[in-house]
Motif scaffolding. Structure first.
Motif, PDB file in Angstrom:
ATOM      1  N   ILE A 638       0.833  -1.206   0.000  1.00  0.00           N
ATOM      2  CA  ILE A 638       0.000   0.000   0.000  1.00  0.00           C
ATOM      3  C   ILE A 638       0.865   1.253   0.000  1.00  0.00           C
ATOM      4  N   GLU A 639       1.943   1.266   0.777  1.00  0.00           N
ATOM      5  CA  GLU A 639       2.853   2.421   0.777  1.00  0.00           C
ATOM      6  C   GLU A 639       3.445   2.653  -0.613  1.00  0.00           C
ATOM      7  N   ALA A 640       3.809   1.569  -1.282  1.00  0.00           N
ATOM      8  CA  ALA A 640       4.367   1.699  -2.629  1.00  0.00           C
ATOM      9  C   ALA A 640       3.331   2.252  -3.604  1.00  0.00           C
ATOM     10  N   ILE A 641       2.092   1.814  -3.475  1.00  0.00           N
ATOM     11  CA  ILE A 641       1.019   2.301  -4.355  1.00  0.00           C
ATOM     12  C   ILE A 641       0.794   3.787  -4.138  1.00  0.00           C
ATOM     13  N   HIS A 642       0.689   4.206  -2.886  1.00  0.00           N
ATOM     14  CA  HIS A 642       0.460   5.631  -2.597  1.00  0.00           C
ATOM     15  C   HIS A 642       1.624   6.490  -3.106  1.00  0.00           C
ATOM     16  N   THR A 643       2.850   6.018  -2.938  1.00  0.00           N
ATOM     17  CA  THR A 643       4.007   6.779  -3.424  1.00  0.00           C
ATOM     18  C   THR A 643       3.959   6.933  -4.940  1.00  0.00           C
ATOM     19  N   LEU A 650      -1.525  10.420 -10.344  1.00  0.00           N
ATOM     20  CA  LEU A 650      -2.583   9.509 -10.773  1.00  0.00           C
ATOM     21  C   LEU A 650      -3.517   9.230  -9.609  1.00  0.00           C
ATOM     22  N   SER A 651      -4.698   8.716  -9.923  1.00  0.00           N
ATOM     23  CA  SER A 651      -5.659   8.398  -8.867  1.00  0.00           C
ATOM     24  C   SER A 651      -6.203   6.982  -8.974  1.00  0.00           C
ATOM     25  N   ARG A 652      -6.194   6.380 -10.171  1.00  0.00           N
ATOM     26  CA  ARG A 652      -6.762   5.048 -10.355  1.00  0.00           C
ATOM     27  C   ARG A 652      -5.652   4.008 -10.406  1.00  0.00           C
ATOM     28  N   VAL A 653      -5.984   2.818  -9.905  1.00  0.00           N
ATOM     29  CA  VAL A 653      -5.018   1.723  -9.827  1.00  0.00           C
ATOM     30  C   VAL A 653      -5.626   0.483 -10.461  1.00  0.00           C
ATOM     31  N   HIS A 669      -8.329  -2.700  -1.884  1.00  0.00           N
ATOM     32  CA  HIS A 669      -9.441  -1.925  -2.444  1.00  0.00           C
ATOM     33  C   HIS A 669      -9.832  -0.772  -1.527  1.00  0.00           C
ATOM     34  N   ALA A 670      -9.689  -0.973  -0.233  1.00  0.00           N
ATOM     35  CA  ALA A 670     -10.039   0.094   0.697  1.00  0.00           C
ATOM     36  C   ALA A 670      -8.972   1.187   0.748  1.00  0.00           C
ATOM     37  N   ALA A 671      -7.750   0.854   0.359  1.00  0.00           N
ATOM     38  CA  ALA A 671      -6.637   1.803   0.483  1.00  0.00           C
ATOM     39  C   ALA A 671      -6.504   2.729  -0.714  1.00  0.00           C
ATOM     40  N   ALA A 672      -7.077   2.363  -1.866  1.00  0.00           N
ATOM     41  CA  ALA A 672      -6.932   3.177  -3.077  1.00  0.00           C
ATOM     42  C   ALA A 672      -8.090   2.874  -4.018  1.00  0.00           C
ATOM     43  N   ALA A 673      -8.201   3.688  -5.063  1.00  0.00           N
ATOM     44  CA  ALA A 673      -9.255   3.489  -6.069  1.00  0.00           C
ATOM     45  C   ALA A 673      -8.812   2.381  -7.016  1.00  0.00           C
ATOM     46  N   VAL A 674      -8.964   1.152  -6.540  1.00  0.00           N
ATOM     47  CA  VAL A 674      -8.453  -0.017  -7.251  1.00  0.00           C
ATOM     48  C   VAL A 674      -9.539  -0.608  -8.132  1.00  0.00           C
ATOM     49  N   VAL A 675      -9.160  -0.967  -9.366  1.00  0.00           N
ATOM     50  CA  VAL A 675     -10.045  -1.716 -10.257  1.00  0.00           C
ATOM     51  C   VAL A 675      -9.332  -2.991 -10.660  1.00  0.00           C
ATOM     52  N   ARG A 676     -10.109  -4.035 -10.887  1.00  0.00           N
ATOM     53  CA  ARG A 676      -9.581  -5.294 -11.409  1.00  0.00           C
ATOM     54  C   ARG A 676     -10.402  -5.699 -12.616  1.00  0.00           C
ATOM     55  N   TRP A 677      -9.731  -6.224 -13.609  1.00  0.00           N
ATOM     56  CA  TRP A 677     -10.459  -6.685 -14.792  1.00  0.00           C
ATOM     57  C   TRP A 677     -11.154  -7.995 -14.483  1.00  0.00           C
ATOM     58  N   GLN A 678     -12.433  -8.030 -14.790  1.00  0.00           N
ATOM     59  CA  GLN A 678     -13.223  -9.236 -14.607  1.00  0.00           C
ATOM     60  C   GLN A 678     -13.520  -9.827 -15.984  1.00  0.00           C
TER      61      GLN A 678
END
Length: 744
Positions: A638-643, A650-653, A669-678
């Motif tokens: 999560i720290e790496a993603i925020h950095t 950027l805002s989307r992951v 998912h709670a830590a960032a605006a994460v999307v996953r391909w379904q």
């Protein structure tokens, strides 16, 4: 989505008039992809479009050629779409149909399409307008039809002025044209899809290997014209019509329904443009290299290798997965090129997860663009090679080589040629030890001494020069030793001495071969490669029951020029690119910028903490691996993603992971605006990780798991797309390239 009602209306119109206006055949994602692709090609001097140029010797050229039109014939994307749209054509006409010819047409100011009738390959035509003329043109640029005179003078003549974006008509029954001309600043892009009956005469070919004296090209195609046997039959019921209610590009077609074509033109000039990663290379069919006699240097000589180790964990279980095999392919392409041999592409392995017992194999063309590979050098798929060898020699080759480190009994249950034997190949002679000491895959560098540029070229060029004699000497030694001694891996003194002599010889010749390319001649024919039948000569095939290495510079991902050129040539097939772009548009519409992360899980902690990483001295790609690089905690991730989000604004992951930990996924998912391909349920499961990989390569920034070959493949794809290295980072090493602008 083409509904059953739309099919019924189109069918009624076609039966009454010979033409019909169809609803959109591509959803907005596929349409956007096609427009982007063809516009990039049309604007590129390397895109393959040609201009319809009239010939002064053809007095009727104006009736056959469009004026000021640029065209691209039978490109892979057009053929890919035509194969899927053929189902719609079959439903509308009531007759089984297949693609006959495809043309992408780019019209500019002053363009016109003169009145004409279509040729024999164009029984039915679809004019699919991808980009209409600019809004300043007022009304759409219409397609005008007038039916040919009927035998009955009282029969009705049909005329039409059609402005729909998708028009279906019988191209040989109508004189059709578009009025002159587009105005200044206007352009139009039209995809012309032509279809014939499924039983339209086609050429069916068989492949066999010719003796060198008969044909210098090696592969010979015997072709005969005959009708295609498959026929769908007439379509009369509403149930049959309802079957057409399916999206063209929703992934519902199984891969086997439309197998990828591996037929390429002489330059393998296919699938270029901004969404493709390959440069055009002016090479001939056999790779351009010739010997002193002008013969193709790679003709009649092949390189086969095993993409995994078979036998250590069962008689047929293969150790290795897709991205490991992809990296092996990089090395094998360079080795084959240096040895001036045609590379035989092995199939690729797919497993549902790291510990799955079921292993499924697919042809290389199921995943990769083989035409792009052939643009760089000669390649043939293993399945086609085996078929040809069966026809010529009953599937018999000379022998195969095992790694020299098997001496002393190591790995005695492996390297027994099972990968080749289970695919229909047999060997006349027992296996022989390989003299190649530089043959282990190196993803950890070579310690303090890195590989010099073209070091691999010198080694393998020297190997090509000495191969026949060295193999003959090994074979002679094998004949004098009992098989029970020679083939169990026991260290025979004479064998060790001979291998040491061969290895020393290659090391001495390597710098000479690298410095003097003219030394890379055609090796003399070997008596080892003659089959038992005196009338058939087995192909000169160097068969390695391991994956050779090329001495690429991999330390800190400082890929050398040779490796980068190969990485640009090894790209996924067009269908995967199209599906990836559609998936991106679905998740992040409007080309929204995003950060992609690859978080390797699924038992990887055992590799990181256990013997897997320890085998490489806890180094990968020349980097000393820390626990946070290999298996970061959720907090570290999560720290790496925020950095990375802050660093690149950027805002989307986009999350690409094989994690099945529900708590971990929920925390991310709670830590960032994460999307996953379904992926849709109908998506072939073996395609899913590669579509995610392409999505990672498309991203504006990327954070990966450094020891993983999946991450390394993403990095190579990002390099080919032109992303600067400072847009990529790794867990536990976020500043790996951040301070270096541009390419690095």
């Amino acid at each position: 989505m083409v509904s059953a009602e739309a099919i019924r209306r189109a069918r009624a119109s076609f039966q009454a008039r010979g033409y019909a206006e169809l609803p959109p055949l591509l959803d907005r994602h596929a349409l956007a992809y096609a427009v982007h692709h063809y516009e990039a090609l049309a604007r590129s001097s390397r895109g393959g479009f040609y201009r319809d140029e009239p010939s002064p010797h053809d007095r009727e050229h104006d009736s056959i050629l469009a004026k000021d039109r640029w065209a691209l014939d039978n490109d892979p994307l057009g053929l890919f779409l035509a194969e899927r749209i053929a189902t719609v054509v079959s439903r509308v006409t009531g007759v089984a149909a297949r693609p006959g010819f495809v043309k992408a047409a780019w019209y500019t100011a002053g363009s016109k399409l003169p009145p004409h009738r279509d040729q024999v390959q164009n029984l039915w035509s679809i004019s699919l307008t991808l980009v209409p003329p600019s809004p300043g043109a007022g009304a759409a640029w219409p397609l005008r039809l007038i039916s040919a005179p009927a035998h009955n003078p009282l029969a009705r003549t049909h005329t039409a002025n059609l402005t729909a974006s998708v028009v279906f008509f019988a191209g040989r029954d109508f004189l059709h044209w578009r009025p002159c001309c587009l105005r200044g600043g206007e352009h139009a892009l039209v995809l012309l899809l032509h279809f014939v009956r499924a039983d339209f005469p086609a050429f069916r070919c068989s492949i066999h290997l010719a003796a060198p004296s008969a044909n210098p090209d090696g592969l010979v195609h015997d072709c005969a014209a005959q009708p295609r046997p498959r026929r769908l039959g007439a379509i009369d019921t509403d149930a049959d019509v309802a079957d057409a209610d399916a999206s063209v590009l929703d992934g519902s077609d199984t891969p086997d329904a439309f197998p990828p074509s591996t037929r390429c033109d002489a330059k393998a000039d296919a699938w270029l443009g901004s969404l493709h990663d390959v440069d055009v290379r002016e090479v001939g069919v056999r790779g351009g290299a010739t010997d002193a006699l002008g013969r193709g240097a790679s003709a009649q000589r092949y390189l086969l290798y095993s993409p995994c180790v078979v036998g250590l964990e069962g008689p047929s279980y293969c150790l290795g997965q897709f991205n490991n095999q992809l990296h092996m392919l990089w090395h094998a392409m360079a080795v084959a090129r240096a040895m001036q041999r045609t590379l035989v592409l092995p199939p690729f392995l797919w497993m549902a997860n790291q510990s799955a017992n079921e292993q499924r194999w697919f042809r290389a063309s199921h995943f990769l663009d083989v035409c792009a590979l052939r643009r760089r050098q000669p390649v043939v798929e293993l399945e086609d090679f085996v078929e040809a060898v069966r026809l010529q020699t009953g599937g018999v080759l000379s022998r195969y080589a095992h790694p020299p480190y098997l001496l002393g009994g190591a790995g005695a249950t492996a390297f027994n040629g099972e990968f080749f034997k289970t695919r229909g190949l047999r060997f006349r002679a027992p296996r022989v030890a390989s003299p190649f000491d530089e043959m282990q895959q190196s993803t950890s560098g070579r310690g303090i001494q890195g590989y010099a540029p073209f070091e691999g070229t010198g080694f393998w060029a020297a190997a090509a020069l000495h191969l026949d004699r060295q193999q003959a000497e090994l074979a002679e030694l094998a004949e004098h030793d009992p098989p029970t001694t020679f083939h169990t891996g026991d260290a025979d003194v004479r064998l060790v001495d001979l291998l040491t002599h061969h290895a020393t010889e290659l090391q001495q010749w390597s710098p000479l071969a690298a410095e003097h390319p003219q030394l890379r001649g055609h090796p003399p024919p070997s008596e080892m490669n003659r089959a038992a039948s005196p009338t058939h000569e087995a192909p000169d095939a160097l068969v390695l029951d391991f994956a050779p290495a090329y001495n690429f510079n991999l330390d800190c991902f400082a890929f050398d020029a040779e490796l980068e050129a190969i990485q640009r040539a090894v790209v996924f097939r067009p269908a995967l690119h199209a599906l990836a772009l559609a998936a991106r548009e679905e998740m992040l519409p409007g080309s929204e910028r995003y950060l992609a992360i690859h978080l390797r899980r699924d038992g990887y902690e055992h590799y990181c903490a256990g013997g897997g990483l320890a085998r490489y001295g806890r180094r990968r790609f020349g980097v000393a691996i820390t626990p946070s690089m290999c298996f970061p905690s959720i907090t570290q991730a999560i720290e790496a993603i925020h950095t990375a989000l802050r660093r690149h604004s950027l805002s989307r992951v986009l999350l690409a992971t094989n994690s099945i930990d529900a708590v971990e996924l929920a925390t991310l998912h709670a830590a960032a605006a994460v999307v996953r391909w379904q992926p849709p349920p109908t998506m072939p499961p073996e395609w899913v990780p590669h579509i995610e990989l392409i999505l990672c390569a498309m991203a504006d920034a990327f954070v990966g798991t450094l020891p993983s070959t999946y991450t390394a493949t993403v990095l190579a794809q990002r390099d080919a797309r032109g992303w600067g290295r400072n847009t990529s980072a790794f867990f536990g090493a976020l500043n790996f390239w951040h301070s270096r602008p541009g390419r690095w």
